[in-house]
Write a protein that holds these residues in place. Structure first.
Motif, PDB file in Angstrom:
ATOM      1  N   ALA A  53       0.840  -1.200   0.000  1.00 51.93           N
ATOM      2  CA  ALA A  53       0.000   0.000   0.000  1.00 51.93           C
ATOM      3  C   ALA A  53       0.871   1.245   0.000  1.00 51.93           C
ATOM      4  O   ALA A  53       2.087   1.182   0.228  1.00 51.93           O
ATOM      5  N   SER A  54       0.225   2.377  -0.227  1.00 53.06           N
ATOM      6  CA  SER A  54       0.949   3.650  -0.274  1.00 53.06           C
ATOM      7  C   SER A  54       1.324   4.158   1.111  1.00 53.06           C
ATOM      8  O   SER A  54       2.013   5.171   1.242  1.00 53.06           O
ATOM      9  N   ALA A  67      -0.405  -8.927  -8.950  1.00 52.20           N
ATOM     10  CA  ALA A  67      -0.900  -7.800  -9.728  1.00 52.20           C
ATOM     11  C   ALA A  67      -0.468  -6.500  -9.076  1.00 52.20           C
ATOM     12  O   ALA A  67      -0.566  -6.346  -7.863  1.00 52.20           O
ATOM     13  N   VAL A  68       0.026  -5.580  -9.901  1.00 47.69           N
ATOM     14  CA  VAL A  68       0.260  -4.196  -9.481  1.00 47.69           C
ATOM     15  C   VAL A  68      -0.892  -3.374 -10.021  1.00 47.69           C
ATOM     16  O   VAL A  68      -1.271  -3.518 -11.193  1.00 47.69           O
ATOM     17  N   LEU A  69      -1.473  -2.553  -9.172  1.00 44.84           N
ATOM     18  CA  LEU A  69      -2.633  -1.750  -9.567  1.00 44.84           C
ATOM     19  C   LEU A  69      -2.170  -0.392 -10.082  1.00 44.84           C
ATOM     20  O   LEU A  69      -1.376   0.299  -9.429  1.00 44.84           O
ATOM     21  N   ARG A  70      -2.655  -0.024 -11.258  1.00 46.03           N
ATOM     22  CA  ARG A  70      -2.332   1.283 -11.822  1.00 46.03           C
ATOM     23  C   ARG A  70      -2.879   2.383 -10.912  1.00 46.03           C
ATOM     24  O   ARG A  70      -4.013   2.302 -10.436  1.00 46.03           O
ATOM     25  N   GLN A  71      -2.051   3.404 -10.688  1.00 42.95           N
ATOM     26  CA  GLN A  71      -2.428   4.472  -9.774  1.00 42.95           C
ATOM     27  C   GLN A  71      -2.763   5.747 -10.528  1.00 42.95           C
ATOM     28  O   GLN A  71      -2.015   6.175 -11.417  1.00 42.95           O
ATOM     29  N   ALA A  72      -3.911   6.348 -10.192  1.00 41.98           N
ATOM     30  CA  ALA A  72      -4.273   7.633 -10.790  1.00 41.98           C
ATOM     31  C   ALA A  72      -3.303   8.720 -10.351  1.00 41.98           C
ATOM     32  O   ALA A  72      -2.951   9.622 -11.112  1.00 41.98           O
ATOM     33  N   ASP A 125      -4.984   4.942   2.956  1.00 41.70           N
ATOM     34  CA  ASP A 125      -3.961   4.787   1.922  1.00 41.70           C
ATOM     35  C   ASP A 125      -4.456   3.888   0.794  1.00 41.70           C
ATOM     36  O   ASP A 125      -5.492   3.241   0.897  1.00 41.70           O
ATOM     37  N   ARG A 126      -3.693   3.857  -0.290  1.00 46.40           N
ATOM     38  CA  ARG A 126      -4.138   3.192  -1.513  1.00 46.40           C
ATOM     39  C   ARG A 126      -3.483   1.825  -1.684  1.00 46.40           C
ATOM     40  O   ARG A 126      -2.326   1.637  -1.341  1.00 46.40           O
ATOM     41  N   LEU A 127      -4.246   0.907  -2.231  1.00 47.71           N
ATOM     42  CA  LEU A 127      -3.760  -0.437  -2.533  1.00 47.71           C
ATOM     43  C   LEU A 127      -2.873  -0.372  -3.775  1.00 47.71           C
ATOM     44  O   LEU A 127      -3.303   0.096  -4.827  1.00 47.71           O
ATOM     45  N   LEU A 128      -1.646  -0.852  -3.653  1.00 45.07           N
ATOM     46  CA  LEU A 128      -0.699  -0.826  -4.769  1.00 45.07           C
ATOM     47  C   LEU A 128      -0.528  -2.177  -5.441  1.00 45.07           C
ATOM     48  O   LEU A 128      -0.339  -2.248  -6.660  1.00 45.07           O
ATOM     49  N   ALA A 129      -0.549  -3.246  -4.669  1.00 47.72           N
ATOM     50  CA  ALA A 129      -0.265  -4.565  -5.238  1.00 47.72           C
ATOM     51  C   ALA A 129      -0.870  -5.656  -4.379  1.00 47.72           C
ATOM     52  O   ALA A 129      -1.049  -5.490  -3.173  1.00 47.72           O
TER      53      ALA A 129
END
Length: 211
Positions: free
Chosen positions: A24-25, A59-64, A32-36
Motif C-alpha cells: 500500500a501507499s 498484480a500491481v494496480l495502476r495508480q491515478a 492509503d491506496r492499494l498498490l499490489a
C-alpha cells in the motif's frame, strides 16, 4: 467461527487456501491506496499443508496519482513506472477474485489486507466482496499464548524461515505460507482437524481472550 453459507462459494475446493499479502501507499488501511496484491495456493489436509508454487497470483494496480514518497517506494519496490504500467484497479480486483475462487484467505495481521481489498471492491466495483479470512497472527498466538513474538519477522526468526526480500508482496506471501506450513502440525493437534472452520475457531480463541 462458523462462516455463513453465503460466504462459501458452491464448488469451492475446501482443501485449497489462498495466502496473500498486499502493498500500500502507507500504513493506514482506511486511507492509503492499494498498490499490489500477491497470493499463493496452499493445499491443506489432515496430514500436511503444502505450498503449490504453480498456483500463484500477482498484480500491481495502476495508480491515478503515483506514490512518489522515496521511503515508501524503497520499502515495497513499486516505483512510479511500475505504478503507471499496472493493471486497471477494477480489472486487478476481478482477476484476484477469480483466482481466489471462493477459497479461504490467509494473511498475517489480516485486517490490513482485508480493509484495503474491501475498500477497493467498494470503490472500483461498487460492491462488497464476501470472503472468509484467517489471521495467521491470531492463529500463531492461539497455538502458544505465552509467545513473545508479535510481528511476522519475529515469527519467521522463531521458526527458522528466511525471506528473499521483506516488504515485497510476493516474498512476504511465500514467507507467510511457509509460516503456516511450519505451524500446521501444531494446528492439527490443537484444532482437532484441518478444516477451515476448526482452524478459524482456534484462531478466534485469541481474539476472545483479548489478545
Amino acid at each position: 467461527m462458523r462462516w455463513p453459507p453465503w460466504q462459501r462459494r458452491a464448488g469451492a475446493d475446501e482443501q485449497r487456501w489462498v495466502v496473500l499479502d498486499v502493498e500500500a501507499s502507507g500504513l493506514d488501511a482506511r486511507r492509503d491506496r492499494l498498490l499490489a496484491i500477491a497470493a499463493i495456493g496452499l493445499r491443506v489436509n489432515a496430514r500436511q499443508a503444502r505450498i503449490d508454487v504453480q498456483d500463484s497470483f500477482e498484480a500491481v494496480l495502476r495508480q491515478a496519482v503515483e506514490t512518489t514518497d522515496k521511503a515508501n517506494i524503497l520499502l515495497h519496490g513499486i516505483g512510479v513506472g511500475a505504478q503507471r504500467a499496472g493493471s486497471r484497479p477494477a480489472q486487478a480486483l476481478q482477476d484476484f477474485e477469480r483466482y481466489a475462487a471462493g477459497a479461504p484467505l490467509v494473511a498475517f495481521h489480516a485486517v490490513f489486507d482485508r480493509t484495503l481489498i474491501e475498500r477497493g471492491f467498494r470503490a472500483e466495483l461498487g460492491r462488497r466482496w464476501r470472503a472468509r479470512w484467517l489471521d495467521l497472527a491470531d492463529l500463531a498466538l492461539a497455538l502458544d499464548p505465552a509467545a513473545r513474538e508479535r510481528s511476522l519477522d519475529e515469527w519467521m526468526e522463531r521458526m527458522g524461515i528466511r525471506c528473499a526480500q521483506r516488504h515485497q508482496a510476493v516474498a512476504d506471501t511465500f514467507a507467510t505460507a511457509e509460516l503456516l506450513q511450519a505451524l500446521w502440525p501444531q494446528v492439527l493437534r490443537q484444532a482437532g482437524s484441518g478444516t477451515f472452520d476448526a482452524v478459524s475457531d482456534l484462531a478466534g480463541q485469541r481474539r476472545w481472550l483479548g489478545g
